[in-house]
Each structure stands twice: as structure tokens, then as C-alpha cells.
Design an enzyme around this catalytic site. Structure first.
Site, PDB file in Angstrom:
ATOM      1  N   VAL A  15       2.460  -5.297   4.365  1.00  0.00           N
ATOM      2  CA  VAL A  15       3.279  -5.433   3.157  1.00  0.00           C
ATOM      3  C   VAL A  15       3.187  -6.840   2.599  1.00  0.00           C
ATOM      4  CG1 VAL A  15       5.632  -5.342   2.240  1.00  0.00           C
ATOM      5  CG2 VAL A  15       4.839  -3.563   3.811  1.00  0.00           C
ATOM      6  N   ARG A 101      20.673  -4.209   3.994  1.00  0.00           N
ATOM      7  CA  ARG A 101      20.808  -3.171   2.959  1.00  0.00           C
ATOM      8  C   ARG A 101      22.225  -2.647   2.783  1.00  0.00           C
ATOM      9  NH1 ARG A 101      15.383   0.046   4.845  1.00  0.00           N
ATOM     10  NH2 ARG A 101      13.853  -1.382   3.915  1.00  0.00           N
ATOM     11  N   CYS A 130      11.500   2.608   1.711  1.00  0.00           N
ATOM     12  CA  CYS A 130      10.430   3.077   0.832  1.00  0.00           C
ATOM     13  C   CYS A 130      10.700   4.469   0.275  1.00  0.00           C
ATOM     14  CB  CYS A 130       9.091   3.059   1.565  1.00  0.00           C
ATOM     15  SG  CYS A 130       9.144   3.764   3.229  1.00  0.00           S
ATOM     16  N   GLN A 157       6.011  11.635   5.043  1.00  0.00           N
ATOM     17  CA  GLN A 157       5.743  10.209   4.973  1.00  0.00           C
ATOM     18  C   GLN A 157       4.427   9.827   5.642  1.00  0.00           C
ATOM     19  OE1 GLN A 157      10.470   9.436   5.439  1.00  0.00           O
ATOM     20  NE2 GLN A 157       9.205   7.633   5.738  1.00  0.00           N
ATOM     21  N   LYS A 208      19.346   6.058   6.633  1.00  0.00           N
ATOM     22  CA  LYS A 208      19.034   5.067   5.600  1.00  0.00           C
ATOM     23  C   LYS A 208      18.987   5.728   4.226  1.00  0.00           C
ATOM     24  CE  LYS A 208      16.012   2.231   8.552  1.00  0.00           C
ATOM     25  NZ  LYS A 208      14.589   1.900   8.803  1.00  0.00           N
ATOM     26  N   HIS A 237       4.015   8.293   0.226  1.00  0.00           N
ATOM     27  CA  HIS A 237       5.005   9.237   0.736  1.00  0.00           C
ATOM     28  C   HIS A 237       5.254  10.318  -0.313  1.00  0.00           C
ATOM     29  CE1 HIS A 237       5.535   6.561   3.962  1.00  0.00           C
ATOM     30  NE2 HIS A 237       6.713   6.036   3.676  1.00  0.00           N
ATOM     31  N   ASN A 310       3.850   4.084  -0.811  1.00  0.00           N
ATOM     32  CA  ASN A 310       4.936   3.472  -0.051  1.00  0.00           C
ATOM     33  C   ASN A 310       4.745   1.986   0.209  1.00  0.00           C
ATOM     34  OD1 ASN A 310       2.852   4.851   1.688  1.00  0.00           O
ATOM     35  ND2 ASN A 310       3.813   3.598   3.252  1.00  0.00           N
TER      36      ASN A 310
END
Length: 327
Positions: A15, A101, A130, A157, A208, A237, A310
Site C-alpha cells: 500500500v 477508525r 477497503c 475479497q 469492521k 474486491h 482494494n
């Protein structure tokens, strides 16, 4: 245009490298760039905008210099330790882990959905999961118009969501090698197990999606459930989304709202076999929506199929878009 001093934490990871690629593609106004990683990647050379940079080891003094924005993608433990240090030095942290988060003091932002939440940030902004990101983008206008009562997510995913280890398991598994990352072979298989299981039988990934959706859409009354599944796809995804609205709707208006939503591309021409697919979403920043149809089993029900890359929209691009809100 004002230029910013920018840092990328976790710069050598999948990432992190994509964050750099997106920053370059979008010509983000950077004055000075700093790249950080763990000690094992210290000294790595990375080229950005035709200039070579040396990766530094992250430590408690990394933010003693002036850094305006730091994009973090180095895991929750790193973020918990170093994001407060960066914040204390005047740096705005955009964190890609799950560490912040659900913190009530930290905005959780998808720029197409809740950009105004950036106004109440106090130094840390969370980038959502994601699968959550790509799911809420097409939902925001539908929720505003018809008010969502309930969401059922079923995800498909890709292995890149597990990093290089996931991709290696798929590639090596195709050759008959045993898995190293996953508890079961992912080649020729689907694994209904992403992250760890809680006592209630849900995985952390599923929780999540449930909690982040409510926070981003600003409505804790939306009932959400999810089943998340790892599939033998490298990138992008896919999510099957079943919705129940409070208000009645016409499909023509649903399509109109989707087509007018920033970041959404509607691909829905089943007569010609046109619908979103992972191989077409790979490398793109848009969220692709198709198979939009009424759910006849409930009143005011709707089904849709949502696909996005993703690593880009689900992580790197969304983080850079949050940074762009400061521009």
C-alpha cells in the site's frame, strides 16, 4: 499552489508503494518527501517523480522536522505508537490501519461520502477498511433519498488484501504448494475467514464493515450484517450488497442517483454481459456498480454488485484523496 511536506510511513509495503504512485499520478503538491519503514527496510532506494529517495527507519524523532501530512500504512501497532507523536509535532496523520477508525475523536472519511468530517479532525484521520470504502460510495445518495434500514454485505475479497503473503499463497498454491499465509489453500477455493473470529462467530473484518458503515453514513440505526470471504483473485474486491429502504423507490431513480455519485461507474447491461468484474477494476480508482435490481423478497429491497481495486481506492487512493481535502 501551496506545497506540503509529506511523509509515507510503511513506504516499502504494497500500500505504501501504491500511495507514492497515486501521489505522483495526481501531482500532489509536495515540497519535501520523507519515506519511513521498519529497520529491515532501512536504506531502500525508491524513485518518486524521477528523484531517488532513501527510506529511513521510523523512530520517535522522525517527526521532529516539519511534516505537514503523513500517510500511515504500517499496521495498527505502529499507528498507535507513532501517530500521536506525529500529531504532537503538528503533523496531520492519515492512517490506513484499523487503530483509530472507531475512535469518537477521529473522523473516518471517504471523500465522496463525508468530506466535511475533515473539519473536525484534530491531527489524526482514519482511512476505512477497503471493503467498507467501496461499499459506502454508492450508498450515500441512496441513503439520503430513500433512507437505508438494513444492509446485508457478502464480500469476495482478493488475496492482495492480505499483502504479498496472500498473493504468494495463491501463486504457490496454483503450483500445488501448501499455504503459508492462510489456514487453508486459497487456490481453487474460497475461505469464509478474514481476520480473527470473535466469540459471537463474526470475524473482525465483518465487524469492521458493520461499525464503519454506520459511522461513515452517520446513522447508527442502520442495521448491518456481513459475511466476508477470501477468493482466489489477485486484485479488486467484489461485494454483493442487499439493501432494505424505509421509502419506496423506482429503479430509474436508483440508476440516476448512482450515475450522479462521484467516483461511481455504472456497468449494468446484462443483455450484453456487461457488469463489474475484478479484472476490469484492477488499476482503477472508480467504484463499479452493476446487477442493480429489485429484491422482491422484501418491501423496498434492492440488490447490487460493487467492485473496486482494494489497493487503490480501498487504501492508497482514498488516503491521498483525504490529503487532497487539505488543498
Amino acid at each position: 499552489m501551496k506545497k506540503f511536506n509529506v511523509a509515507v510511513v510503511g513506504a516499502t509495503g504494497m500500500v505504501g508503494r501504491m500511495m507514492l504512485k497515486v501521489l505522483e499520478e495526481r501531482t500532489f503538491p509536495i515540497e519535501n518527501l520523507y519515506l519511513f519503514s521498519s529497520g529491515k527496510s532501512k536504506g531502500t532506494k525508491i524513485t518518486f517523480c524521477d528523484k531517488e529517495y532513501t527510506v529511513e527507519e521510523l523512530d520517535e524523532h522522525s517527526f521532529d522536522r516539519k511534516i505537514d501530512i503523513a500517510l500511515f500504512s504500517a499496521g495498527g501497532n505502529v499507528s498507535k505508537t507513532y501517530a500521536p507523536i506525529a500529531k504532537s509535532k503538528g503533523t496531520v496523520v492519515i492512517d490506513n490501519s484499523s487503530a483509530w477508525r472507531m475512535d469518537k475523536e477521529v473522523p473516518l472519511i471517504v471523500p465522496e461520502v463525508n468530506p466535511d468530517d475533515v473539519k473536525w479532525q484534530s491531527g489524526i484521520i482514519a482511512n476505512p477498511n477497503c471493503s467498507t470504502i467501496q461499499s459506502v460510495v454508492p450508498l450515500v445518495k441512496l441513503h439520503e433519498r430513500f433512507k437505508i434500514k438494513r444492509i446485508v454485505y457478502s464480500t469476495y475479497q482478493s488475496v492482495s488484501g492480505s499483502g504479498v503473503g496472500g498473493i504468494k499463497d495463491l501463486e504457490e498454491g496454483m503450483k500445488g504448494q501448501p499455504p503459508q499465509k492462510y489456514p487453508h489453500p486459497i487456490a481453487y477455493n474460497c475461505i469464509p475467514h478474514i481476520d480473527v473470529f470473535n466469540e459471537d462467530g463474526y470475524t473482525k473484518e465483518e465487524i469492521k464493515m458493520i461499525k464503519e458503515t454506520q459511522k461513515i453514513l452517520g446513522d447508527e440505526n442502520i442495521r448491518v450484517t456481513a459475511t466476508t470471504v477470501r477468493v482466489p483473485v489477485k486484485y479488486s474486491h467484489s461485494v454483493s450488497i442487499n439493501l432494505e429502504f424505509e421509502k419506496p423507490f423506482e429503479l430509474d431513480e436508483v440508476f440516476s442517483l448512482l450515475k450522479s455519485t462521484d467516483g461511481v461507474v455504472v456497468e449494468d447491461d446484462v443483455k450484453n454481459n456487461i457488469y463489474p468484474m475484478a479484472i476490469h477494476a484492477e488499476g482503477k480508482d472508480e467504484v463499479f456498480v452493476g446487477r442493480v435490481r429489485r429484491d422482491f423478497s422484501i418491501e423496498n429491497g434492492l440488490n447490487m454488485w460493487v467492485v473496486a481495486d482494494n489497493i487503490r481506492k480501498g487504501a492508497a487512493t482514498n488516503s491521498v484523496q483525504i490529503a487532497e481535502l487539505f488543498l
